[in-house]
Design a protein around this motif. Structure first.
Motif, PDB file in Angstrom:
ATOM      1  N   UNK A  29       3.685   7.575   6.137  1.00 54.16           N
ATOM      2  CA  UNK A  29       5.103   7.887   6.376  1.00 54.16           C
ATOM      3  C   UNK A  29       6.066   6.985   5.600  1.00 54.16           C
ATOM      4  N   UNK A  30       5.725   5.706   5.491  1.00 51.67           N
ATOM      5  CA  UNK A  30       6.586   4.810   4.714  1.00 51.67           C
ATOM      6  C   UNK A  30       6.584   5.218   3.255  1.00 51.67           C
ATOM      7  N   UNK A  31       5.411   5.592   2.734  1.00 55.69           N
ATOM      8  CA  UNK A  31       5.339   6.054   1.345  1.00 55.69           C
ATOM      9  C   UNK A  31       6.230   7.272   1.142  1.00 55.69           C
ATOM     10  N   UNK A  67       0.839  -1.202   0.000  1.00 53.01           N
ATOM     11  CA  UNK A  67       0.000   0.000   0.000  1.00 53.01           C
ATOM     12  C   UNK A  67       0.878   1.257   0.000  1.00 53.01           C
ATOM     13  N   UNK A  68       1.922   1.233   0.804  1.00 52.93           N
ATOM     14  CA  UNK A  68       2.842   2.372   0.841  1.00 52.93           C
ATOM     15  C   UNK A  68       3.535   2.553  -0.504  1.00 52.93           C
ATOM     16  N   UNK A  69       3.938   1.438  -1.104  1.00 50.14           N
ATOM     17  CA  UNK A  69       4.609   1.517  -2.404  1.00 50.14           C
ATOM     18  C   UNK A  69       3.677   2.129  -3.441  1.00 50.14           C
ATOM     19  N   UNK A  70       2.421   1.708  -3.431  1.00 48.68           N
ATOM     20  CA  UNK A  70       1.443   2.268  -4.372  1.00 48.68           C
ATOM     21  C   UNK A  70       1.252   3.753  -4.130  1.00 48.68           C
ATOM     22  N   UNK A  71       1.181   4.161  -2.847  1.00 51.13           N
ATOM     23  CA  UNK A  71       1.040   5.580  -2.526  1.00 51.13           C
ATOM     24  C   UNK A  71       2.260   6.375  -2.974  1.00 51.13           C
ATOM     25  N   UNK A  72       3.443   5.764  -2.856  1.00 53.53           N
ATOM     26  CA  UNK A  72       4.654   6.475  -3.285  1.00 53.53           C
ATOM     27  C   UNK A  72       4.642   6.721  -4.786  1.00 53.53           C
ATOM     28  N   UNK A  73       4.137   5.769  -5.540  1.00 59.08           N
ATOM     29  CA  UNK A  73       4.029   5.961  -6.992  1.00 59.08           C
ATOM     30  C   UNK A  73       3.062   7.098  -7.304  1.00 59.08           C
ATOM     31  N   UNK A  74       1.974   7.190  -6.535  1.00 59.25           N
ATOM     32  CA  UNK A  74       1.013   8.274  -6.745  1.00 59.25           C
ATOM     33  C   UNK A  74       1.628   9.620  -6.394  1.00 59.25           C
ATOM     34  N   UNK A  75       2.382   9.675  -5.287  1.00 63.28           N
ATOM     35  CA  UNK A  75       3.032  10.925  -4.887  1.00 63.28           C
ATOM     36  C   UNK A  75       4.001  11.412  -5.956  1.00 63.28           C
ATOM     37  N   UNK A  76       4.771  10.491  -6.496  1.00 63.44           N
ATOM     38  CA  UNK A  76       5.744  10.843  -7.535  1.00 63.44           C
ATOM     39  C   UNK A  76       5.042  11.388  -8.767  1.00 63.44           C
ATOM     40  N   UNK A  80      14.070   7.655  -3.149  1.00 62.66           N
ATOM     41  CA  UNK A  80      14.151   7.735  -4.609  1.00 62.66           C
ATOM     42  C   UNK A  80      14.720   9.065  -5.083  1.00 62.66           C
ATOM     43  N   UNK A  81      14.454  10.130  -4.321  1.00 62.30           N
ATOM     44  CA  UNK A  81      14.841  11.463  -4.779  1.00 62.30           C
ATOM     45  C   UNK A  81      16.162  11.959  -4.196  1.00 62.30           C
ATOM     46  N   UNK A  82      16.616  11.364  -3.113  1.00 59.36           N
ATOM     47  CA  UNK A  82      17.867  11.799  -2.478  1.00 59.36           C
ATOM     48  C   UNK A  82      18.916  10.686  -2.615  1.00 59.36           C
TER      49      UNK A  82
END
Length: 468
Positions: free
Chosen positions: A414-416, A289-298, A423-425
């Motif tokens: 928070x994990x997302x 779920x966090x991984x999916x949210x991170x893709x959405x944030x990006x 990924x960005x740093x």
């Protein structure tokens, strides 16, 4: 559904197998894998604890000629509740090999075995036999005689306590004074009298983290009204074999290239992996779920980052559990099948550690007792995203060797965000990995663990001899 991979990727391309086989023979051993596994401002050894209740086996563990050498010719009986690819049994097997390495006579008992022939049990038993460990039945006169004759009996996990009454019966009082109880569990359902009623009378308990030791001390008193014996906290260490792989740059490059080709990802892609046996307590569902949210944030922030992938190592397609089905359905529902890869549980995690960029240790509730996969990842200079629970807090220094997030659903956002930061740093990510490696070299090597365990075994043998 998410892309599924076999447990050993080297079979996909037959032409590469000889090279991979050679690497495995050179570098891998049983201790390189457990599938399934530091406070930010102070050394964990400095945690104030009630006197004579919980002792730290040692602070650093200096390199000396084998610290377990005094165990030569000693008879040690190891009792495991099961024989599987989970952390507890594999860790006990590693101790068996360390003891055999100094000339101890080691006998192994598995209390619960599958009723049907089992390939995992067969292979693990033969690994032990090949290393000179005797494997005997959990029941019968030979088990009783061995326990009475042994210099030391090590019970592995709380559940192994059932073996005492079931097999030893009237002989239990004669054996308890030389029992060291090695506990790895952090779940409440292990606090049953049928498992641990003999705990107050053994020579000592050995536990992998301060958090778990405190939990057991408080829980046994509150729930069962019993007192823990002298308890020793022993942080684990990485095997020499795993460190050889982690520090062999050429081997790591070959493994990285091969595993990524097998998974269908490029060298420049970012891989986030969770390496544990697939179960709700290990948090694979919340990670995805966090991984999916991170893709959405990006996507929402239009960030420029490499293509990201999630690897779930520890799957079991044969079991077809409800939980694993939920994971795969989620991946399909969110249409991220090309970003998520499932890999069967395996003895060899080193290839995956060599091929990924970040480890996610997402164990839930009270977290991991220790979580050895965490220090194995740090040996490969990987930053760790872990839950702020259990032994993980005694390993991961928040903001230095990785980032911590809350357990439970509240930890998903928070994990997302931490995934996005990784990924960005790029420089921060690499620096965290290097800091983690430095910490491993300072306190989480095999000789550190051997030294800590040696101190405990000496004390338990001293008590046993004085009682006898």
């Amino acid at each position: 559904m998410g892309k599924h991979s076999n447990s050993i990727p080297f079979q996909k391309n037959k032409k590469r197998w000889p090279l991979m086989s050679l690497l495995l023979l050179l570098f891998f051993s049983l201790s390189t894998a457990i599938v399934f596994f530091v406070r930010s401002s102070s050394d964990p050894s400095d945690i104030p604890l009630e006197k004579n209740q919980i002792r730290v086996a040692d602070r650093v563990g200096e390199r000396i000629a084998n610290p377990l050498g005094f165990m030569k010719s000693k008879l040690v009986l190891l009792v495991s509740h099961e024989l599987s690819l989970s952390g507890g049994p594999l860790l006990l097997m590693e101790l068996a090999f360390l003891l055999r390495g100094v000339g101890a006579e080691v006998v192994w008992i598995t209390n619960q075995k599958p009723t049907e022939p089992d390939d995992v049990v067969y292979n693990l038993e033969h690994k032990m036999l090949d290393r000179g460990v005797q494997v005997i039945s959990a029941k019968g006169q030979k088990a009783i005689d061995t326990s009475l004759k042994a210099d030391l009996v090590i019970l592995n996990s709380a559940v192994a306590g059932k073996w005492l009454d079931a097999v030893l019966k009237d002989n239990v009082p004669h054996v308890l004074p030389k029992v060291l109880w090695w506990i790895h569990e952090m779940r409440g359902h292990y606090f049953k009298a049928e498992y641990v009623k003999h705990l107050p009378f053994v020579a000592g308990a050995m536990i992998d983290s301060h958090t778990t030791a405190e939990y057991w001390k408080n829980r046994t008193q509150e729930r069962l009204g019993i007192k823990m014996p002298e308890t020793y906290v022993v942080h684990l260490g990485n095997s020499q074999e795993l460190m050889e792989v982690a520090e062999a740059s050429v081997a790591k490059r070959v493994l990285r290239k091969h595993v990524r080709e097998f998974l269908g990802v490029r060298n420049e892609d970012l891989l986030f992996a969770i390496i544990n046996s697939v179960s709700r307590g290990k948090g694979q569902d919340l990670f995805l779920r966090s991984f999916h949210e991170s893709l959405q944030l990006i996507q929402e922030k239009k960030l420029q980052v490499p293509s990201m992938h999630a690897i779930v190592v520890g799957s079991d397609m044969n079991a077809q559990t409800k939980f694993e089905t939920e994971l795969r359905n989620f991946v399909e529902e969110k249409k991220i099948q090309d970003r998520v890869h499932f890999v069967n549980k395996t003895l060899n995690v080193a290839p995956y550690l060599a091929s990924i960029d970040v480890l996610v240790q997402n164990s839930q509730a009270r977290g991991e007792c220790f979580g050895r996969i965490t220090i194995e990842a740090m040996a490969f200079q990987l930053p760790v995203l872990g839950t702020a629970a259990g032994g993980t807090m005694e390993i991961v220094v928040n903001g230095t060797t990785g980032w911590l997030h809350p357990a439970g659903k509240e930890g998903v956002p928070p994990l997302a965000e931490n995934i996005v930061k990784m990924a960005t740093h790029v420089e921060r990510r690499l620096t965290m990995g290097k800091k983690g490696y430095e910490m491993v070299k300072e306190r989480f090597l095999e000789h550190h663990m051997s030294h800590r365990i040696a101190l405990v075994l000496k004390e338990v043998l001293r008590k046993s001899n004085s009682n006898s």
